[in-house]
Write a protein that holds these residues in place. Structure first.
Motif, short mmCIF file in Angstrom:
data_model
loop_
_atom_site.label_atom_id
_atom_site.label_comp_id
_atom_site.label_asym_id
_atom_site.label_seq_id
_atom_site.Cartn_x
_atom_site.Cartn_y
_atom_site.Cartn_z
N GLN A 1 0.83 -1.21 0.00
CA GLN A 1 0.00 0.00 0.00
C GLN A 1 0.86 1.26 0.00
O GLN A 1 0.54 2.24 -0.68
N GLU A 2 1.96 1.24 0.74
CA GLU A 2 2.87 2.40 0.74
C GLU A 2 3.44 2.65 -0.64
O GLU A 2 3.57 3.80 -1.08
N ALA B 1 2.87 5.93 -2.85
CA ALA B 1 4.01 6.70 -3.38
C ALA B 1 3.87 6.90 -4.88
O ALA B 1 4.15 7.99 -5.39
N LYS B 2 3.43 5.88 -5.59
CA LYS B 2 3.22 6.01 -7.03
C LYS B 2 2.15 7.06 -7.31
O LYS B 2 2.28 7.87 -8.21
N LYS C 1 3.32 10.72 -6.91
CA LYS C 1 4.13 11.22 -8.01
C LYS C 1 3.26 11.71 -9.15
O LYS C 1 3.65 12.60 -9.88
N ARG C 2 2.08 11.15 -9.29
CA ARG C 2 1.23 11.47 -10.42
C ARG C 2 0.19 12.55 -10.11
O ARG C 2 -0.51 12.98 -10.99
N THR C 3 0.05 12.95 -8.87
CA THR C 3 -1.00 13.90 -8.52
C THR C 3 -0.44 15.08 -7.75
O THR C 3 0.66 15.03 -7.21
N CYS C 4 -1.20 16.15 -7.73
CA CYS C 4 -0.87 17.30 -6.90
C CYS C 4 -2.15 17.80 -6.26
O CYS C 4 -3.24 17.48 -6.72
N VAL C 5 -2.02 18.59 -5.22
CA VAL C 5 -3.19 19.09 -4.51
C VAL C 5 -3.50 20.50 -4.99
O VAL C 5 -2.62 21.37 -5.03
N ASN C 6 -4.74 20.72 -5.35
CA ASN C 6 -5.19 22.04 -5.74
C ASN C 6 -5.28 22.89 -4.48
O ASN C 6 -6.04 22.57 -3.58
#
Length: 97
Positions: free
Chosen positions: A61-62, A66-67, A70-75
């Motif tokens: 799950q960690e 982590a994957k 890397k692919r997302t950001c917080v608005n």
């Protein structure tokens, strides 16, 4: 204990309990088990195996988390998670126009 092992244990224990009660000429309609002592030699390998399984699931799950990070950001406006856009320099953006 879980699954077939628990059912087998429960069945054997119930039969033994009924045998002891009948020898003492006692009839029981219901019985509640308050405490079962499991020997350390039996208990520890089972606990260790369960802990190892849980640690393995935690690590998986960690890695997945982590994957995802890397692919997302917080608005920052509404704290929603957005797909992260690839970085493109100003120079490159101008050349793409």
């Amino acid at each position: 204990m879980v699954g077939d092992d628990r059912e087998k244990f429960q069945h054997v224990t119930s039969e033994e309990f009924e045998k002891v009660l009948s020898e003492k000429e006692i009839t029981s309609l219901y019985g509640l088990v308050r405490h079962v002592y499991i020997l350390k030699e039996v208990r520890e390998p089972i606990q260790t195996a369960f802990i190892a399984d849980e640690l393995k699931l935690t690590r998986i799950q960690e890695q997945e988390t982590a994957k995802g990070k890397k692919r997302t950001c917080v608005n920052p406006r509404n704290r929603s998670i957005l797909p992260q856009k690839p970085f493109v320099s100003k120079r490159r953006r101008k050349s793409l126009r």
